[in-house]
Write a protein that holds these residues in place. Sequence first.
Motif: not given
Length: 438
Positions: A48, A100, A138, A140, A144, A187, A231, A233, A267, A270, A295, A306, A338
């Motif tokens: 990402w 993702h 992984w 995901t 969002f 997440w 995950e 946060k 993370e 986080h 992460d 963040d 990440d």
Amino acid sequence: MSIFSEVGPIKYEGPESTNDFAYKVYDKDRVVLGKKLSEWLRLTVCYWHSFAAGGMDMFGGDTWPRPWKDGPNTQEAANAKTDAAFDFFQRMGTPYFAFHDVDAMAQADTLEEHDRALKTIEARIAKRMSETGVKLLWGTANLFGHPRFMAGASTNPNPEVFAYAAAQVKMIMETTHRLGGENYVLWGGREGYDTLLNTDLKAELAHFGRFLNMVVEHKHKIGFKGTILIEPKPFEPTKHQYDRDVSTVFGFLQKNGLEKEVKVNIEVNHATLANLDFEHEVATAYALGIMGSLDINRGDPRSGWDTDQFPNNAQDLSVAFLSILENGGLGTGGCNFDAKLRRQSIDINDLYIAHITGIDTLARAVLSAESVIKQKKLATLKAARYAGWETPFGKEIAEGKYTLAQLADVAVKKGLDPEPVSGKQELFESIVAQNQKV
Ligand code: XUL
Ligand code: CO
């Protein structure tokens, strides 16, 4: 040829090297406490930040050259992105990637199209994986980004959004399974609230629990052997995220009978946002038996956002790696960057430098932890601090031999008056500081 093809494969050249495009510390085959550095770290590049994003922030658009983002997100664009990503992974020598669904696939406007576009890119990814040997840490679902998820996915007031999210998770979990992914991550991007006034917190938590149970049930149904990870946060994008930290997630898992099924993806930043130390989150996850994956990034000590910056200070990470080495490693997890470039980092080479420095930073943290462990001083001091619990009296208390009243009786009869002893914090800290590897 891709935009990343200018830089040759990154090699280990050792601490004396002045080459920006070489590892100074990360010698992947170096054996640390019986395992190779590469096996401790299981390095992962994320799709990402590095390939799907373009550098935009709240005040301005994309700045990074990513040719596949110049027009609409067609299949051709998705293909070009995949090829460039795998070119980068191969040149970096990083063994894993994470993504993702929507990071990789072409634009889809219905769930049917989503299914088709995901399977199309899956085929290309599978081909690139087998050509390069790069593996999937992984997969995901992005639950969002689209406006339909603005009030959450499984915690949305509308059950149709819950169902949409279920469809998306089913599809990408199956893709992750077919690609040999070693974990599946959730997440809770918008699983939380912006104001309690419009929120039925009890109902949302129950729906979230139901969703996670469905995910675990499907994992077993399709025979996926990877680990399901949540995950944590504390906030951002919502004011309050339900998965605020490792302990909160553990309570949620226990309430839903899933503490043996689901682990955590921790993370670094986080933890910082939750006002916790990263090493606290790692140690807590090991203590509760839910350590999953990491992460890796860092925040800015003053901004409170963040910021997802690449790490460059090994001492910040070395206490966490002490736990990781003492506990035998990350299992199916790994170290996923990440982390994203700063908006002004528009040279293609910036992505290499960021990852190389991040990887060397992790390697330094592992080597520092190794040095602390080999020296044995810290472990000896810690054991001495708890030595009382190894005596018959300590063991009897821990094993439940006494009720509160019986123990009170013993304490009174023995006339206990324990002497305070130094916690030696500065000495413990100096052991870590003195064992830093530069
Ligand atoms: C957001 C974040 C995500 C997850 C995957 O803060 O960390 O990128 O790692 O959805
Ligand atoms: Co993350």
